[in-house]
Design an enzyme around this catalytic site. Sequence first.
Site, PDB file in Angstrom:
ATOM      1  N   SER A 265       0.713  -1.150   0.035  1.00  0.00           N
ATOM      2  CA  SER A 265      -0.190   0.103  -0.064  1.00  0.00           C
ATOM      3  C   SER A 265       0.776   1.179  -0.012  1.00  0.00           C
ATOM      4  O   SER A 265       1.975   1.234   0.585  1.00  0.00           O
ATOM      5  CB  SER A 265      -0.934  -0.033   1.355  1.00  0.00           C
ATOM      6  OG  SER A 265      -1.445   1.519   1.530  1.00  0.00           O
ATOM      7  N   SER A 266       0.191   2.256  -0.544  1.00  0.00           N
ATOM      8  CA  SER A 266       1.183   3.812  -0.761  1.00  0.00           C
ATOM      9  C   SER A 266       1.259   4.071   0.836  1.00  0.00           C
ATOM     10  O   SER A 266       1.952   4.865   1.147  1.00  0.00           O
ATOM     11  CB  SER A 266       0.538   4.529  -1.552  1.00  0.00           C
ATOM     12  OG  SER A 266      -0.738   4.774  -1.283  1.00  0.00           O
ATOM     13  N   CYS A 267       0.518   3.589   1.879  1.00  0.00           N
ATOM     14  CA  CYS A 267       0.612   3.963   3.243  1.00  0.00           C
ATOM     15  C   CYS A 267       1.785   3.478   3.628  1.00  0.00           C
ATOM     16  O   CYS A 267       2.083   4.211   4.625  1.00  0.00           O
ATOM     17  CB  CYS A 267      -0.446   3.376   3.893  1.00  0.00           C
ATOM     18  SG  CYS A 267      -2.167   4.013   3.515  1.00  0.00           S
TER      19      CYS A 267
ATOM     20  N   TYR B 222      -1.032  -0.002  10.173  1.00  0.00           N
ATOM     21  CA  TYR B 222      -1.255  -0.677   8.890  1.00  0.00           C
ATOM     22  C   TYR B 222       0.039  -0.561   8.216  1.00  0.00           C
ATOM     23  O   TYR B 222       0.512  -1.535   7.541  1.00  0.00           O
ATOM     24  CB  TYR B 222      -2.440  -0.019   8.171  1.00  0.00           C
ATOM     25  CG  TYR B 222      -2.677  -0.452   6.628  1.00  0.00           C
ATOM     26  CD1 TYR B 222      -3.545  -1.785   6.569  1.00  0.00           C
ATOM     27  CD2 TYR B 222      -2.498   0.240   5.781  1.00  0.00           C
ATOM     28  CE1 TYR B 222      -3.771  -2.137   5.362  1.00  0.00           C
ATOM     29  CE2 TYR B 222      -2.621  -0.149   4.309  1.00  0.00           C
ATOM     30  CZ  TYR B 222      -3.407  -1.286   4.278  1.00  0.00           C
ATOM     31  OH  TYR B 222      -3.802  -1.895   3.033  1.00  0.00           O
TER      32      TYR B 222
ATOM     33  N   LYS C  88       2.630  -3.555   6.605  1.00  0.00           N
ATOM     34  CA  LYS C  88       2.602  -3.678   5.225  1.00  0.00           C
ATOM     35  C   LYS C  88       4.167  -3.611   4.855  1.00  0.00           C
ATOM     36  O   LYS C  88       4.710  -4.587   4.018  1.00  0.00           O
ATOM     37  CB  LYS C  88       1.825  -2.692   4.301  1.00  0.00           C
ATOM     38  CG  LYS C  88       0.409  -2.954   4.290  1.00  0.00           C
ATOM     39  CD  LYS C  88       0.141  -4.179   3.594  1.00  0.00           C
ATOM     40  CE  LYS C  88      -1.413  -4.278   3.288  1.00  0.00           C
ATOM     41  NZ  LYS C  88      -1.613  -5.538   2.488  1.00  0.00           N
TER      42      LYS C  88
ATOM     43  N   HIS D  29     -12.490   4.435   2.551  1.00  0.00           N
ATOM     44  CA  HIS D  29     -11.390   5.256   2.087  1.00  0.00           C
ATOM     45  C   HIS D  29     -12.174   6.575   1.475  1.00  0.00           C
ATOM     46  O   HIS D  29     -13.455   6.737   1.396  1.00  0.00           O
ATOM     47  CB  HIS D  29     -10.642   4.880   0.962  1.00  0.00           C
ATOM     48  CG  HIS D  29      -9.483   3.909   1.656  1.00  0.00           C
ATOM     49  ND1 HIS D  29      -9.967   2.444   1.644  1.00  0.00           N
ATOM     50  CD2 HIS D  29      -8.385   4.057   2.317  1.00  0.00           C
ATOM     51  CE1 HIS D  29      -8.818   1.986   2.093  1.00  0.00           C
ATOM     52  NE2 HIS D  29      -7.995   2.592   2.602  1.00  0.00           N
TER      53      HIS D  29
END
Length: 308
Positions: free
Chosen positions: A103-105, A132, A136, A176
Amino acid sequence: MRILLTGGNGMVGRNVLEHPDAKLYSILAPSSSELNLLNYQVVEKCLIENKPDIIIHTAGRVGGIQANIREPVRYLLENLDMGRNIVWAARQTGIKRLINLGSSCMYPRNAENPLIEEDLLTGELEPTNEGYALAKNTIARLCSYISQEDHSYKFKTLIPCNLYGRWDKFGPENSHMLPGVIQKITDAKIKGQNEVEIWGDGFASREYLYAGDLADCLMHAVKNFNELPSLMNVGTGYACTINAYYQAVAEVIGYNGVFNHNLSKPVGMKKKLVSIEKQEQWGWRPKTSLKEGILKTYLFYLNENKNK
């Protein structure tokens, strides 16, 4: 080819199963009740019995900013456990190919945009989804460690930008931003409300990819696995402000009300745009325009809620 797809009932998994190329493969997509990814012994038994040629790991505990702030322990532990169990069980049972969905998070909150893959773990994470992001990052690094220790194992990670689309979550508790906006503006139109609230000033910018396009990328990755980079962003190459997303949704839906900004609400990172240089070199680009994706998602939302 036999594919084990985790998260088959989630947004990404369902879009993969709907993809035209899915019929070319034997895809095993167990639900969470059929395959408990939080139990290592259950996962290992599944891999031994089914012997997939490749694993696509899309399962995860996913939610928006409210859910991540409210339940950081759950978002850390469940994503960490699910990822560790499927990746390590694949290593232990001799499954050589795996695609892990990041994820770009995962990127540092203050990293320069566009975000390049080498930026991972170079700075402080965004606090609103840190649990999160930690999970990841850990699973992506586990995949790379396994491949480093034994080059016959090709465990690769794709890092998509924010997603939206068919089979999305729309409720404010778990959605989201973009699917939440679709629900919010649709409800306002149906109820005849003339105002819709935007969290923050609306100038933060985000990149959103239609989930059907990510499914297309995953199918392309199965076909072109050897050429796929070990770590690669997946995105559109452009970002829009929150205000622009609200306006685009309003135009697609036909809502003519006004927007008010609530400056007391959290907004997360000011900008998040991933670099797609590796993606383009690999030879893939998304096909769905923003308004086309919003329309498809809006029609799906209406159909899912017509009997409620």
